[in-house]
Design a protein around this motif. Structure first.
Motif, PDB file in Angstrom:
ATOM      1  N   LEU A 183     -10.231   8.875  15.415  1.00 49.01           N
ATOM      2  CA  LEU A 183      -9.282   9.780  16.069  1.00 49.01           C
ATOM      3  C   LEU A 183      -7.870   9.236  16.024  1.00 49.01           C
ATOM      4  O   LEU A 183      -6.899   9.996  15.872  1.00 49.01           O
ATOM      5  N   LEU A 184      -7.729   7.933  16.150  1.00 48.69           N
ATOM      6  CA  LEU A 184      -6.398   7.324  16.022  1.00 48.69           C
ATOM      7  C   LEU A 184      -5.799   7.652  14.665  1.00 48.69           C
ATOM      8  O   LEU A 184      -4.605   7.969  14.557  1.00 48.69           O
ATOM      9  N   ALA A 185      -6.611   7.605  13.618  1.00 49.54           N
ATOM     10  CA  ALA A 185      -6.116   7.887  12.267  1.00 49.54           C
ATOM     11  C   ALA A 185      -5.856   9.370  12.051  1.00 49.54           C
ATOM     12  O   ALA A 185      -4.802   9.767  11.540  1.00 49.54           O
ATOM     13  N   THR A 186      -6.813  10.225  12.436  1.00 53.13           N
ATOM     14  CA  THR A 186      -6.682  11.651  12.130  1.00 53.13           C
ATOM     15  C   THR A 186      -5.655  12.350  13.007  1.00 53.13           C
ATOM     16  O   THR A 186      -4.939  13.244  12.550  1.00 53.13           O
ATOM     17  N   GLU A 187      -5.567  11.952  14.280  1.00 53.58           N
ATOM     18  CA  GLU A 187      -4.674  12.647  15.195  1.00 53.58           C
ATOM     19  C   GLU A 187      -3.217  12.224  15.048  1.00 53.58           C
ATOM     20  O   GLU A 187      -2.347  12.735  15.754  1.00 53.58           O
ATOM     21  N   THR A 188      -2.946  11.319  14.125  1.00 53.77           N
ATOM     22  CA  THR A 188      -1.558  10.935  13.827  1.00 53.77           C
ATOM     23  C   THR A 188      -1.218  11.159  12.350  1.00 53.77           C
ATOM     24  O   THR A 188      -0.172  10.727  11.889  1.00 53.77           O
ATOM     25  N   ALA A 189      -2.114  11.834  11.623  1.00 45.54           N
ATOM     26  CA  ALA A 189      -1.939  11.992  10.175  1.00 45.54           C
ATOM     27  C   ALA A 189      -0.910  13.062   9.837  1.00 45.54           C
ATOM     28  O   ALA A 189      -0.652  13.981  10.616  1.00 45.54           O
ATOM     29  N   LYS A 190      -0.339  12.958   8.631  1.00 39.63           N
ATOM     30  CA  LYS A 190       0.582  13.971   8.135  1.00 39.63           C
ATOM     31  C   LYS A 190      -0.190  15.199   7.664  1.00 39.63           C
ATOM     32  O   LYS A 190      -1.364  15.095   7.299  1.00 39.63           O
ATOM     33  N   PRO A 191       0.438  16.371   7.662  1.00 36.51           N
ATOM     34  CA  PRO A 191      -0.250  17.590   7.203  1.00 36.51           C
ATOM     35  C   PRO A 191      -0.796  17.428   5.784  1.00 36.51           C
ATOM     36  O   PRO A 191      -0.105  16.922   4.895  1.00 36.51           O
ATOM     37  N   GLY A 192      -2.030  17.832   5.600  1.00 29.26           N
ATOM     38  CA  GLY A 192      -2.663  17.774   4.283  1.00 29.26           C
ATOM     39  C   GLY A 192      -3.119  16.396   3.858  1.00 29.26           C
ATOM     40  O   GLY A 192      -3.629  16.225   2.748  1.00 29.26           O
ATOM     41  N   LYS A 193      -2.972  15.402   4.735  1.00 28.99           N
ATOM     42  CA  LYS A 193      -3.305  14.017   4.382  1.00 28.99           C
ATOM     43  C   LYS A 193      -4.314  13.406   5.358  1.00 28.99           C
ATOM     44  O   LYS A 193      -4.432  12.188   5.454  1.00 28.99           O
ATOM     45  N   ARG A 194      -5.053  14.241   6.077  1.00 27.28           N
ATOM     46  CA  ARG A 194      -5.933  13.690   7.102  1.00 27.28           C
ATOM     47  C   ARG A 194      -7.049  12.836   6.519  1.00 27.28           C
ATOM     48  O   ARG A 194      -7.394  11.780   7.064  1.00 27.28           O
ATOM     49  N   ALA A 195      -7.682  13.290   5.440  1.00 27.10           N
ATOM     50  CA  ALA A 195      -8.767  12.503   4.860  1.00 27.10           C
ATOM     51  C   ALA A 195      -8.252  11.177   4.308  1.00 27.10           C
ATOM     52  O   ALA A 195      -8.931  10.157   4.380  1.00 27.10           O
ATOM     53  N   TRP A 196      -7.035  11.207   3.751  1.00 24.27           N
ATOM     54  CA  TRP A 196      -6.442   9.959   3.251  1.00 24.27           C
ATOM     55  C   TRP A 196      -6.153   9.012   4.420  1.00 24.27           C
ATOM     56  O   TRP A 196      -6.477   7.824   4.370  1.00 24.27           O
ATOM     57  N   ALA A 197      -5.564   9.528   5.498  1.00 25.93           N
ATOM     58  CA  ALA A 197      -5.283   8.692   6.666  1.00 25.93           C
ATOM     59  C   ALA A 197      -6.574   8.181   7.297  1.00 25.93           C
ATOM     60  O   ALA A 197      -6.654   7.026   7.741  1.00 25.93           O
ATOM     61  N   ALA A 198      -7.583   9.041   7.315  1.00 28.18           N
ATOM     62  CA  ALA A 198      -8.845   8.690   7.972  1.00 28.18           C
ATOM     63  C   ALA A 198      -9.684   7.704   7.180  1.00 28.18           C
ATOM     64  O   ALA A 198     -10.658   7.163   7.707  1.00 28.18           O
ATOM     65  N   MET A 199      -9.327   7.456   5.937  1.00 21.74           N
ATOM     66  CA  MET A 199     -10.134   6.499   5.167  1.00 21.74           C
ATOM     67  C   MET A 199      -9.833   5.051   5.566  1.00 21.74           C
ATOM     68  O   MET A 199     -10.621   4.146   5.272  1.00 21.74           O
ATOM     69  N   TYR A 200      -8.712   4.819   6.271  1.00 22.80           N
ATOM     70  CA  TYR A 200      -8.378   3.437   6.634  1.00 22.80           C
ATOM     71  C   TYR A 200      -9.408   2.808   7.580  1.00 22.80           C
ATOM     72  O   TYR A 200      -9.836   1.671   7.357  1.00 22.80           O
ATOM     73  N   PRO A 201      -9.811   3.507   8.659  1.00 24.90           N
ATOM     74  CA  PRO A 201     -10.876   2.884   9.456  1.00 24.90           C
ATOM     75  C   PRO A 201     -12.170   2.703   8.674  1.00 24.90           C
ATOM     76  O   PRO A 201     -12.920   1.761   8.933  1.00 24.90           O
ATOM     77  N   GLN A 202     -12.426   3.565   7.687  1.00 25.34           N
ATOM     78  CA  GLN A 202     -13.633   3.413   6.875  1.00 25.34           C
ATOM     79  C   GLN A 202     -13.584   2.142   6.029  1.00 25.34           C
ATOM     80  O   GLN A 202     -14.614   1.535   5.736  1.00 25.34           O
ATOM     81  N   LEU A 203     -12.387   1.744   5.641  1.00 22.63           N
ATOM     82  CA  LEU A 203     -12.250   0.505   4.871  1.00 22.63           C
ATOM     83  C   LEU A 203     -12.674  -0.725   5.679  1.00 22.63           C
ATOM     84  O   LEU A 203     -12.985  -1.776   5.115  1.00 22.63           O
ATOM     85  N   GLY A 204     -12.701  -0.575   7.000  1.00 17.69           N
ATOM     86  CA  GLY A 204     -13.160  -1.676   7.830  1.00 17.69           C
ATOM     87  C   GLY A 204     -14.595  -2.067   7.543  1.00 17.69           C
ATOM     88  O   GLY A 204     -14.973  -3.243   7.712  1.00 17.69           O
ATOM     89  N   ALA A 205     -15.412  -1.110   7.097  1.00 18.90           N
ATOM     90  CA  ALA A 205     -16.823  -1.412   6.818  1.00 18.90           C
ATOM     91  C   ALA A 205     -16.975  -2.402   5.662  1.00 18.90           C
ATOM     92  O   ALA A 205     -17.591  -3.460   5.835  1.00 18.90           O
ATOM     93  N   PRO A 206     -16.430  -2.126   4.468  1.00 19.70           N
ATOM     94  CA  PRO A 206     -16.574  -3.122   3.404  1.00 19.70           C
ATOM     95  C   PRO A 206     -15.821  -4.413   3.672  1.00 19.70           C
ATOM     96  O   PRO A 206     -16.270  -5.495   3.270  1.00 19.70           O
ATOM     97  N   ILE A 207     -14.678  -4.332   4.354  1.00 18.68           N
ATOM     98  CA  ILE A 207     -13.946  -5.563   4.678  1.00 18.68           C
ATOM     99  C   ILE A 207     -14.777  -6.442   5.601  1.00 18.68           C
ATOM    100  O   ILE A 207     -14.941  -7.647   5.371  1.00 18.68           O
ATOM    101  N   GLY A 208     -15.326  -5.843   6.661  1.00 20.56           N
ATOM    102  CA  GLY A 208     -16.163  -6.602   7.576  1.00 20.56           C
ATOM    103  C   GLY A 208     -17.402  -7.143   6.898  1.00 20.56           C
ATOM    104  O   GLY A 208     -17.805  -8.295   7.124  1.00 20.56           O
TER     105      GLY A 208
END
Length: 455
Positions: A148-173
């Motif tokens: 929600l932190l990522a999606t609720e602050t995303a630019k128009p039309g870029k929500r999936a791109w913004a929302a992929m950052y928390p997903q990157l935490g999985a492979p990094i961790g």
């Protein structure tokens, strides 16, 4: 330095200018820490706990008992999603994200201090189970808040791109968790097949990653305490849209989205925990194929293969975000889910013991974790988009974490039983069936790319 737009992703609410880099780091670093904590347990569930906490019985029985405690956290995760979702929808995303991180961090640190079965008897597995349950509660509230932190602050039309950052935490961790374990195994000279229980790795080495979590949790807390509340949540507060009991509200008004969201995530969870947890026990000879031959890749060699494969996981998450923004969530995920079904039906060809060389197993894991990146990438946009703001934390969290019970919690256990009873091909069939259920849910789900988050 770039900042978030003065309007959120829907263009309807004013928002303070917050450096975008801070939001990216806070959403990604938190999930990296959470998944680091979670994966060090997953690794120890194969390598350490069967010997130190469940020593009675044969090797397969001890492994299954260890996997059972691994699955316990997934039972706890929906509880965490309800608990933290309530506060996330009532008081805000920021404070709740801090609470979930602390819960996970304290439990993980405590695991590094636990006595073993030899020192405490049955208290050892009991305490391990309690800490594992607490880990699950913390992670149950973590993912939704980061999404929600990522999606609720995303630019128009870029929500999936913004929302992929928390997903990157999985492979990094995952990368750092397994990387640290690999380093410790090499430093201590541990051999899982031949080393005694008084070996340095089993005495103190395995504890190091759990205790290190305290340091990185402090870093994560520092970043998150610097955040502002999301503009979408602030607008909901201004409009008087908060509800007293988000749990009751989400079941009353969004029960269909809860069911669809759960099954949309099912294949993702099943795939991931087969390709990261079960595959370690299978590839290193902890379990045989239908009671017959085993794959006997050395543990350190197998971890190296897995660390290479996880790079495909990380690389394809951003690709999935771009595809989901350009072509929509449903079409992107439908194609990827069909690919998972095909992959599942290829397990015998890739991983049968008589033909499973290290090279073939590497290709097998690269394909599996590559598909994982593609299916996991858009999820932190898809699930929040299914729910209105006043129940979004609760609803997305319940769907995400209920799927963890149906998919991840039982996947290593079922896969171990299937491969030992019927052969590795049936593990792939199990994955394919889960993916078929996800495919049905995606067909029934509406497209959410253009959904306003302030509706």
């Amino acid at each position: 330095m770039s900042t978030t737009s003065a309007v959120p992703s829907d263009g309807t609410a004013a928002a303070p200018e917050v450096p975008r880099s801070r939001i990216v780091v806070a959403s990604m670093v938190g999930t990296s820490i959470e998944f680091f904590d979670f994966y060090i347990y997953a690794t120890a569930a194969v390598l350490v706990f069967p010997k130190l906490f469940f020593p009675a019985g044969n090797e397969t029985t001890a492994l299954l008992a260890s996997f059972a405690t691994f699955g316990l956290a997934f039972v706890a995760r929906p509880i965490g999603s309800v608990l933290f979702g309530h506060f996330g929808d009532r008081i805000g995303r920021k404070a709740t994200l801090v609470g979930s991180l602390l819960t996970m961090g304290v439990a993980t640190f405590a695991i590094g201090l636990l006595p073993t079965y030899a020192a405490a008897g049955l208290w050892a597995p009991a305490l391990l189970a309690i800490m594992r349950f607490t880990q699950g509660v913390g992670l149950g509230g973590e993912w939704s808040g980061a999404a929600l932190l990522a999606t609720e602050t995303a630019k128009p039309g870029k929500r999936a791109w913004a929302a992929m950052y928390p997903q990157l935490g999985a492979p990094i961790g995952f990368f750092f968790a397994n990387g640290i374990f690999l380093l410790l195994v090499v430093i201590t000279g541990y051999d899982s097949a031949n080393s005694a229980t008084d070996h340095a790795f089993l005495t103190w080495g395995w504890r190091v990653p759990f205790l290190l979590s305290a340091v990185i949790v402090i870093i994560g807390l520092y970043v998150r305490l610097k955040l502002e509340e999301t503009p979408v949540f602030k607008l909901a507060v201004e409009r008087g849209q908060k509800v007293r009991t988000p749990l009751a509200q989400v079941f009353r008004t969004s029960w269909r989205q809860l069911i669809l969201g759960t099954f949309v995530m099912l294949a993702t969870y099943t795939l991931f925990y087969i390709m990261t947890t079960w595959v370690v026990s299978y590839g290193t000879g902890k379990v045989s194929d239908a009671g017959g031959p085993k794959i006997t890749i050395a543990y350190t060699d197998f971890l190296e293969l897995q660390l290479i494969a996880v790079l495909f996981f990380a690389a394809l998450i951003p690709v999935a975000g771009l595809l989901a923004d350009r072509y929509g969530r449903r079409p992107t995920l439908i194609v990827i889910t069909i690919a998972i079904i095909v992959f599942g039906l290829s397990f015998h060809w890739f991983a049968a013991p008589e033909s499973a060389t290290a090279g073939r197993m590497l290709v097998f894991m690269c394909i599996g974790l590559g598909l994982m990146g593609l299916t996991f990438g858009p999820m932190s946009a898809v699930l929040p988009e299914l729910f209105p703001t006043n129940v979004r934390y609760t609803g997305s969290g319940i769907s995400y974490n209920t799927a963890s019970i149906l998919g991840a919690a039982v996947a290593p256990f079922i896969a171990t039983w299937l491969v030992s009873s019927y052969g590795v091909g049936w593990v792939g069939v199990y994955l394919a069936v889960a993916a078929v259920l996800t495919l049905v849910a995606l067909i029934l789900m509406r497209e959410t790319r253009d959904q306003s988050l302030t509706d």
